[in-house]
Design a protein around this motif. Structure first.
Motif, PDB file in Angstrom:
ATOM      1  N   CYS A  27       0.854  -1.184   0.000  1.00 15.87           N
ATOM      2  CA  CYS A  27       0.000   0.000   0.000  1.00 15.87           C
ATOM      3  C   CYS A  27       0.895   1.242   0.000  1.00 15.87           C
ATOM      4  N   ALA A  28       0.661   2.151  -0.949  1.00 16.88           N
ATOM      5  CA  ALA A  28       1.424   3.401  -0.997  1.00 16.88           C
ATOM      6  C   ALA A  28       0.840   4.364   0.026  1.00 16.88           C
ATOM      7  N   MET A  29       1.623   4.710   1.046  1.00 21.71           N
ATOM      8  CA  MET A  29       1.133   5.545   2.145  1.00 21.71           C
ATOM      9  C   MET A  29       2.099   6.699   2.364  1.00 21.71           C
ATOM     10  N   PHE A  30       1.547   7.914   2.372  1.00 27.34           N
ATOM     11  CA  PHE A  30       2.410   9.068   2.580  1.00 27.34           C
ATOM     12  C   PHE A  30       1.640  10.197   3.237  1.00 27.34           C
ATOM     13  N   THR A  31       2.394  11.083   3.878  1.00 27.65           N
ATOM     14  CA  THR A  31       1.864  12.343   4.398  1.00 27.65           C
ATOM     15  C   THR A  31       2.692  13.472   3.798  1.00 27.65           C
ATOM     16  N   LEU A  32       1.997  14.449   3.245  1.00 28.12           N
ATOM     17  CA  LEU A  32       2.641  15.577   2.579  1.00 28.12           C
ATOM     18  C   LEU A  32       2.238  16.866   3.275  1.00 28.12           C
ATOM     19  N   ASN A  33       3.229  17.681   3.588  1.00 27.64           N
ATOM     20  CA  ASN A  33       2.986  18.990   4.193  1.00 27.64           C
ATOM     21  C   ASN A  33       2.902  20.054   3.098  1.00 27.64           C
ATOM     22  N   VAL A  34       1.810  20.820   3.107  1.00 23.83           N
ATOM     23  CA  VAL A  34       1.595  21.857   2.103  1.00 23.83           C
ATOM     24  C   VAL A  34       1.172  23.141   2.816  1.00 23.83           C
ATOM     25  N   GLN A  35       1.651  24.265   2.329  1.00 26.82           N
ATOM     26  CA  GLN A  35       1.235  25.567   2.864  1.00 26.82           C
ATOM     27  C   GLN A  35       0.441  26.313   1.787  1.00 26.82           C
ATOM     28  N   ILE A  36      -0.715  26.830   2.184  1.00 28.43           N
ATOM     29  CA  ILE A  36      -1.589  27.570   1.269  1.00 28.43           C
ATOM     30  C   ILE A  36      -1.952  28.902   1.931  1.00 28.43           C
ATOM     31  N   GLU A  37      -1.750  29.997   1.238  1.00 25.54           N
ATOM     32  CA  GLU A  37      -2.112  31.304   1.782  1.00 25.54           C
ATOM     33  C   GLU A  37      -3.633  31.450   1.853  1.00 25.54           C
ATOM     34  N   LEU A  38      -4.117  31.996   2.987  1.00 22.32           N
ATOM     35  CA  LEU A  38      -5.558  32.133   3.188  1.00 22.32           C
ATOM     36  C   LEU A  38      -6.213  32.989   2.112  1.00 22.32           C
ATOM     37  N   ASN A  39      -5.508  33.999   1.639  1.00 24.17           N
ATOM     38  CA  ASN A  39      -6.132  34.924   0.692  1.00 24.17           C
ATOM     39  C   ASN A  39      -5.964  34.488  -0.765  1.00 24.17           C
ATOM     40  N   SER A  40      -5.455  33.273  -0.988  1.00 23.26           N
ATOM     41  CA  SER A  40      -5.326  32.741  -2.350  1.00 23.26           C
ATOM     42  C   SER A  40      -6.653  32.107  -2.776  1.00 23.26           C
TER      43      SER A  40
END
Length: 234
Positions: A27-40
């Motif tokens: 099973c391919a299992m991963f956790t990815l951290n992403v940052q998204i600006e609130l005003n985008s």
């Protein structure tokens, strides 16, 4: 796009609510951290992110030359299915707001080489090869993860530039639900027809009594066996 953590096995994999996620080898299992600006554009419609991740998994396979007819589908709000028959992957997104930025952890698990407990992507490829007398190669977990992250990055970029309209045509091409009739909350609930996603990423349905209404993804899920949109148990 930030840190990526990959597990080959998990002892306490989890899904939405109280659901456990079985995590065998293959099973391919991963956790990815992403940052998204609130005003985008995406920051103002953050529920869309889980839809983009599920779509990225499907696109990771179906955008490969020759693999476009492998029957992988997106099930609202956050599952990957074999046709409308069987689940083989899921997405779980958690978020924290710091200042003007969403800090998001995207968890994803997809059956790639493990035929149990349900079915896996390589089973679908093998079946397709037998039916069509061809020789598509099986995928590895590493391939799927790498392609998924690349597809997700492109989908996020497109969304940030063009909003929902830039990704919805591809999403609808891959999802299960257009035009289907379902009942809300229980087998005696109101019957509605699925229209699509609204501009917030909520499920849009039409009922004779209320017209077009939206159902938010947080706390709700499709029960494919009973053809219901049900409240998820927490």
């Amino acid at each position: 796009m930030g840190l990526l953590v990959v597990a080959t096995q998990q002892s306490q994999g989890r899904g939405r609510g109280r659901n456990a996620w079985l995590s065998p080898l293959g099973c391919a299992m991963f956790t990815l951290n992403v940052q998204i600006e609130l005003n985008s554009k995406l920051g103002q419609r953050i529920p869309f992110l889980q839809h983009l991740v599920a779509l990225a998994v499907v696109e990771a396979v179906c955008s490969l030359p020759g693999y476009q007819d492998i029957d992988l589908r997106v099930k609202w709000p956050n599952d990957i299915y074999y046709g409308n028959l069987m689940k083989l992957g899921g997405v779980l997104v958690t978020s924290t707001v710091l200042g003007s930025t969403f800090h998001l952890l995207i968890g994803c698990g997809v059956n790639v080489t493990n035929s149990n407990p349900t079915v896996c992507i390589n089973d679908l490829i093998q079946s397709y090869n037998l039916q069509h007398n061809c020789s598509l190669q099986p995928l590895s977990c590493a391939q799927l993860i790498a392609r998924t992250v690349n597809c997700l990055e492109a989908l996020i970029d497109n969304f940030q530039q063009g909003g929902p309209e830039s990704v919805l045509p591809t999403y609808y091409k891959r999802w299960l639900h257009s035009g289907t009739w379902v009942r809300l909350w229980s087998e005696d609930g109101p019957e509605v027809q699925v229209m699509g996603l609204d501009h917030n990423g909520f499920l849009q349905v039409h009922s004779k009594e209320q017209g077009v209404v939206s159902v938010e993804p947080d706390g709700n899920s499709f029960d494919m066996l009973k053809n219901l949109v049900v409240i998820k148990t927490h």
